[in-house]
Design a protein around this motif. Structure first.
Motif, PDB file in Angstrom:
ATOM      1  N   ASP A 225      19.743  10.810  -4.218  1.00  0.00           N
ATOM      2  CA  ASP A 225      18.328  11.127  -3.980  1.00  0.00           C
ATOM      3  C   ASP A 225      17.677  11.531  -5.305  1.00  0.00           C
ATOM      4  N   GLU A 226      18.392  12.300  -6.094  1.00  0.00           N
ATOM      5  CA  GLU A 226      17.850  12.784  -7.367  1.00  0.00           C
ATOM      6  C   GLU A 226      17.541  11.622  -8.317  1.00  0.00           C
ATOM      7  N   TRP A 227      18.493  10.675  -8.456  1.00  0.00           N
ATOM      8  CA  TRP A 227      18.288   9.521  -9.362  1.00  0.00           C
ATOM      9  C   TRP A 227      17.054   8.737  -8.925  1.00  0.00           C
ATOM     10  N   ILE A 228      16.994   8.429  -7.632  1.00  0.00           N
ATOM     11  CA  ILE A 228      15.895   7.572  -7.140  1.00  0.00           C
ATOM     12  C   ILE A 228      14.546   8.282  -7.315  1.00  0.00           C
ATOM     13  N   GLN A 229      14.501   9.568  -6.948  1.00  0.00           N
ATOM     14  CA  GLN A 229      13.218  10.280  -7.067  1.00  0.00           C
ATOM     15  C   GLN A 229      12.781  10.428  -8.514  1.00  0.00           C
ATOM     16  N   GLN A 230      13.739  10.771  -9.370  1.00  0.00           N
ATOM     17  CA  GLN A 230      13.401  10.959 -10.792  1.00  0.00           C
ATOM     18  C   GLN A 230      12.877   9.680 -11.441  1.00  0.00           C
ATOM     19  N   ARG A 231      13.545   8.543 -11.155  1.00  0.00           N
ATOM     20  CA  ARG A 231      13.163   7.293 -11.824  1.00  0.00           C
ATOM     21  C   ARG A 231      11.981   6.592 -11.184  1.00  0.00           C
ATOM     22  N   THR A 232      11.812   6.761  -9.856  1.00  0.00           N
ATOM     23  CA  THR A 232      10.807   5.942  -9.158  1.00  0.00           C
ATOM     24  C   THR A 232       9.789   6.733  -8.339  1.00  0.00           C
ATOM     25  N   GLY A 233      10.096   7.979  -8.012  1.00  0.00           N
ATOM     26  CA  GLY A 233       9.216   8.775  -7.146  1.00  0.00           C
ATOM     27  C   GLY A 233       9.447   8.546  -5.658  1.00  0.00           C
ATOM     28  N   ILE A 234      10.316   7.579  -5.319  1.00  0.00           N
ATOM     29  CA  ILE A 234      10.502   7.224  -3.895  1.00  0.00           C
ATOM     30  C   ILE A 234      11.418   8.232  -3.191  1.00  0.00           C
ATOM     31  N   LYS A 235      10.980   8.662  -1.972  1.00  0.00           N
ATOM     32  CA  LYS A 235      11.807   9.554  -1.153  1.00  0.00           C
ATOM     33  C   LYS A 235      12.397   8.794   0.030  1.00  0.00           C
ATOM     34  N   GLU A 236      11.588   7.914   0.604  1.00  0.00           N
ATOM     35  CA  GLU A 236      12.027   7.135   1.762  1.00  0.00           C
ATOM     36  C   GLU A 236      11.220   5.855   1.840  1.00  0.00           C
ATOM     37  N   ARG A 237      11.695   4.931   2.663  1.00  0.00           N
ATOM     38  CA  ARG A 237      11.007   3.673   2.900  1.00  0.00           C
ATOM     39  C   ARG A 237      11.247   3.316   4.358  1.00  0.00           C
ATOM     40  N   ARG A 238      10.581   2.265   4.847  1.00  0.00           N
ATOM     41  CA  ARG A 238      10.765   1.835   6.234  1.00  0.00           C
ATOM     42  C   ARG A 238      11.466   0.485   6.260  1.00  0.00           C
ATOM     43  N   TYR A 239      12.386   0.322   7.232  1.00  0.00           N
ATOM     44  CA  TYR A 239      13.047  -0.966   7.451  1.00  0.00           C
ATOM     45  C   TYR A 239      12.805  -1.393   8.898  1.00  0.00           C
ATOM     46  N   ILE A 240      12.636  -2.685   9.110  1.00  0.00           N
ATOM     47  CA  ILE A 240      12.499  -3.186  10.483  1.00  0.00           C
ATOM     48  C   ILE A 240      13.831  -3.048  11.218  1.00  0.00           C
ATOM     49  N   ASP A 241      13.739  -3.022  12.547  1.00  0.00           N
ATOM     50  CA  ASP A 241      14.936  -3.125  13.378  1.00  0.00           C
ATOM     51  C   ASP A 241      15.132  -4.593  13.727  1.00  0.00           C
TER      52      ASP A 241
ATOM     53  N   CYS B 213      -6.355   9.188  -8.240  1.00  0.00           N
ATOM     54  CA  CYS B 213      -5.325   8.192  -7.927  1.00  0.00           C
ATOM     55  C   CYS B 213      -4.711   8.512  -6.572  1.00  0.00           C
ATOM     56  N   PHE B 214      -4.283   7.484  -5.876  1.00  0.00           N
ATOM     57  CA  PHE B 214      -3.568   7.712  -4.625  1.00  0.00           C
ATOM     58  C   PHE B 214      -2.334   6.816  -4.603  1.00  0.00           C
ATOM     59  N   ASN B 215      -1.189   7.404  -4.309  1.00  0.00           N
ATOM     60  CA  ASN B 215       0.074   6.667  -4.214  1.00  0.00           C
ATOM     61  C   ASN B 215       0.740   6.948  -2.868  1.00  0.00           C
ATOM     62  N   ASN B 216       1.424   5.952  -2.321  1.00  0.00           N
ATOM     63  CA  ASN B 216       2.211   6.203  -1.104  1.00  0.00           C
ATOM     64  C   ASN B 216       3.650   5.694  -1.240  1.00  0.00           C
ATOM     65  N   ILE B 217       4.028   5.372  -2.481  1.00  0.00           N
ATOM     66  CA  ILE B 217       5.381   4.867  -2.735  1.00  0.00           C
ATOM     67  C   ILE B 217       6.447   5.884  -2.309  1.00  0.00           C
ATOM     68  N   GLN B 218       6.081   7.172  -2.351  1.00  0.00           N
ATOM     69  CA  GLN B 218       7.021   8.228  -1.970  1.00  0.00           C
ATOM     70  C   GLN B 218       7.530   8.001  -0.537  1.00  0.00           C
ATOM     71  N   ARG B 219       6.639   7.490   0.331  1.00  0.00           N
ATOM     72  CA  ARG B 219       6.963   7.322   1.755  1.00  0.00           C
ATOM     73  C   ARG B 219       7.348   5.895   2.140  1.00  0.00           C
ATOM     74  N   TYR B 220       6.870   4.896   1.367  1.00  0.00           N
ATOM     75  CA  TYR B 220       7.092   3.511   1.795  1.00  0.00           C
ATOM     76  C   TYR B 220       7.827   2.647   0.777  1.00  0.00           C
ATOM     77  N   GLY B 221       8.094   3.154  -0.417  1.00  0.00           N
ATOM     78  CA  GLY B 221       8.692   2.312  -1.449  1.00  0.00           C
ATOM     79  C   GLY B 221       7.720   1.220  -1.876  1.00  0.00           C
ATOM     80  N   ASN B 222       8.277   0.184  -2.496  1.00  0.00           N
ATOM     81  CA  ASN B 222       7.470  -0.943  -2.980  1.00  0.00           C
ATOM     82  C   ASN B 222       7.403  -1.997  -1.880  1.00  0.00           C
ATOM     83  N   CYS B 223       6.228  -2.193  -1.327  1.00  0.00           N
ATOM     84  CA  CYS B 223       6.054  -3.200  -0.269  1.00  0.00           C
ATOM     85  C   CYS B 223       5.371  -4.450  -0.816  1.00  0.00           C
TER      86      CYS B 223
END
Ligand code: COA
Length: 333
Positions: free
Chosen positions: A30-46, A281-291
Motif C-alpha cells: 500500500d505504501e509503495w503504490i500510494q507514494q508513487r501514484t496516489g492510488i488507494k483503491e480502484r474498482r473492478y467489474i464482477d 484542481c480535482f483528482n479522483n485517482i485515489q479512489r478509481y485509479g487510472n480509467c
C-alpha cells in the motif's frame, strides 16, 4: 454554431479493490503504490458485467442530467482502449442497450486521450450542423487485461474500470454562455511501443495470437514508466497553454483544472509548473485509479454533481497517454 456540455454521467463497478488486496497477490505494498501514484483503491467489474453495461449507466445519467431522452441523441462517439470485442466496437453494443435506434455510432482509439479526441469530433459534428446532440463516452474495463502478478506490478496497480459520459449539443441561445471554447490534439507515434499491448494484433504472424504470445505475456500492457512520466509532465503544460491561447483565456481565469488520472504525482508536478493552486484542481485517482478514456468524464461528472463546477464557470481538461497522444480542451460549462 457553438457546442455546449448539457449533461454528464458516470458509472463504476461496486467491487472495490484496495492496495492491500493487490499486495496479497503480488510483491507490492500500500505504501509503495500510494507514494508513487496516489492510488488507494480502484474498482473492478464482477464476472458477467460488460463494458457496455458501465457505458449504458453513464449515458443514462448524462441524459437524465441534461433532461433529455435517448431519442434526442443523434450520434454516439465512444473512446476506449479495452474494446468489448475485437470488432465491432463497444459503441455498437451500447447503442443497442440504450435503445438508440439506428443512429450512427463508432469507437475512437486514442487511449487515455481518447475522450478529448472524441469530444473534438463531437464538437466538429455540432459546429458543422451535422448532428445537434452527440453522446461522448469514455469506457474502460482494464481489470480483465492486467497481469495481476509481480511480473506485471508496475502497470497493474495503476488501472481501474469505469465509464463516463457527456451529452454535448448545439447552443443557439445567445443568453446561454455554455461553449466548448477550444480543443487541441497531438500525437507522436514514434513512441507507440513505449506503452502498448501488442497481442492479439493483425501485425503479428503466423496468427494474431498464439500460445507463445500468451506465454510471453504479449496480451498484457507493457510500459516504460519513467519515460512516460517525463513526457507527460512536459506535454501536458504545453498543450494546456496552447489551448488557452487559442481560446484567449488566461490561466488565472480557469475555475477548475482536470488532468488525466494516470498518476497523482504527474498532476501535482504539472500543477506546480503552471503555478495552479491546488484548490482549483480535482483528482479522483485515489479512489478509481487510472480509467484511461473514462477518467476525464468521470472527473467532470463528480465535479458537476458535487457543485464544484457551476454553470458559467471555465473548466480545462488535459490528458496524456499511449500513442503517445496528448490533448487539452477548455469549455465554459
Ligand atoms: N510495487 C512495488 N515495487 C514496484 C512496483 C510495485 N507495484 N512496480 C515497480 N516496482 C519496483 C521496480 O521493480 C523497481 O525495482 P528495482 O529498483 O529493484 O528494479 C522499482 O520499483 C522502481 O521502479 P520504477 O519503474 O523505476 O518506478 P517509478 O518510480 O518510475 O514508478 C510508476 C513507477 C509506474 C509509478 C511511474 O513510472 C509512473 O507513474 N509512470 C507514468 C505512468 C503513466 O502515466 N502511465 C499511464 C499513462 S496514460
Amino acid at each position: 454554431m457553438r457546442t455546449k456540455i448539457s449533461g454528464t454521467g458516470m458509472s463504476v463497478p461496486d467491487r472495490v479493490v484496495t492496495n492491500h488486496d493487490l499486495a496479497a497477490r503480488m510483491e507490492t505494498s500500500d505504501e509503495w503504490i500510494q507514494q508513487r501514484t496516489g492510488i488507494k483503491e480502484r474498482r473492478y467489474i464482477d464476472p458477467g458485467t460488460l463494458p457496455s453495461d458501465l457505458a449504458l449507466e453513464a449515458c443514462q445519467r448524462a441524459l437524465e442530467s441534461a433532461g433529455l431522452e435517448v431519442g434526442d441523441v443523434e450520434c454516439i462517439v465512444l473512446a476506449t482502449l479495452s474494446s468489448q470485442a475485437d470488432f465491432p466496437g463497444t459503441s455498437f453494443f451500447l447503442q443497442d442497450q440504450l435503445g438508440a435506434g439506428e443512429i450512427p455510432c463508432f469507437d475512437l482509439r486514442a487511449q487515455c486521450s481518447g475522450f478529448v479526441y472524441s469530444l473534438s469530433v463531437a464538437d466538429a459534428f455540432v459546429r458543422s450542423g451535422t448532428y445537434r446532440r452527440v453522446l461522448v463516452v469514455g469506457c474502460e474495463v482494464h481489470s480483465t487485461g492486467l497481469d495481476i502478478s509481480t511480473r506485471g506490478r508496475d502497470v497493474s496497480v495503476i488501472f481501474g474500470d469505469g465509464a463516463g459520459a457527456m451529452l454535448v449539443e448545439a447552443n443557439d441561445d445567445p443568453d446561454d454562455p455554455g461553449e466548448i471554447l477550444s480543443v487541441r490534439l497531438h500525437a507522436e507515434g514514434k513512441h507507440a511501443k513505449r506503452l502498448w499491448v501488442e497481442a492479439p494484433g493483425s501485425g503479428l504472424s503466423p496468427a494474431r495470437f498464439t500460445q507463445e504470445m500468451f506465454d510471453a505475456g504479449l496480451h498484457f500492457p507493457h510500459m516504460e514508466g519513467r519515460f512516460v512520466f517525463k513526457h507527460a509532465v512536459t506535454r501536458m503544460p504545453e498543450v494546456l497553454r496552447e489551448t488557452l491561447d487559442i481560446a484567449k483565456v488566461q490561466l488565472e481565469e480557469i475555475d477548475l483544472f482536470l488532468f488525466h488520472q494516470a498518476n497523482l504525482r504527474i498532476n501535482e508536478y504539472v500543477a506546480g509548473q503552471l503555478e495552479i493552486p491546488s484548490e482549483k484542481c480535482f483528482n479522483n485517482i485515489q479512489r478509481y485509479g487510472n480509467c484511461s478514456a473514462a477518467s476525464i468524464p468521470m472527473l467532470l461528472d463528480e465535479c458537476v454533481r458535487s457543485g464544484r463546477l457551476q454553470r458559467g464557470q471555465l473548466v480545462s481538461m488535459t490528458s496524456f497517454g499511449s500513442g503517445f497522444s496528448w490533448t487539452s480542451a477548455v469549455a465554459r460549462y
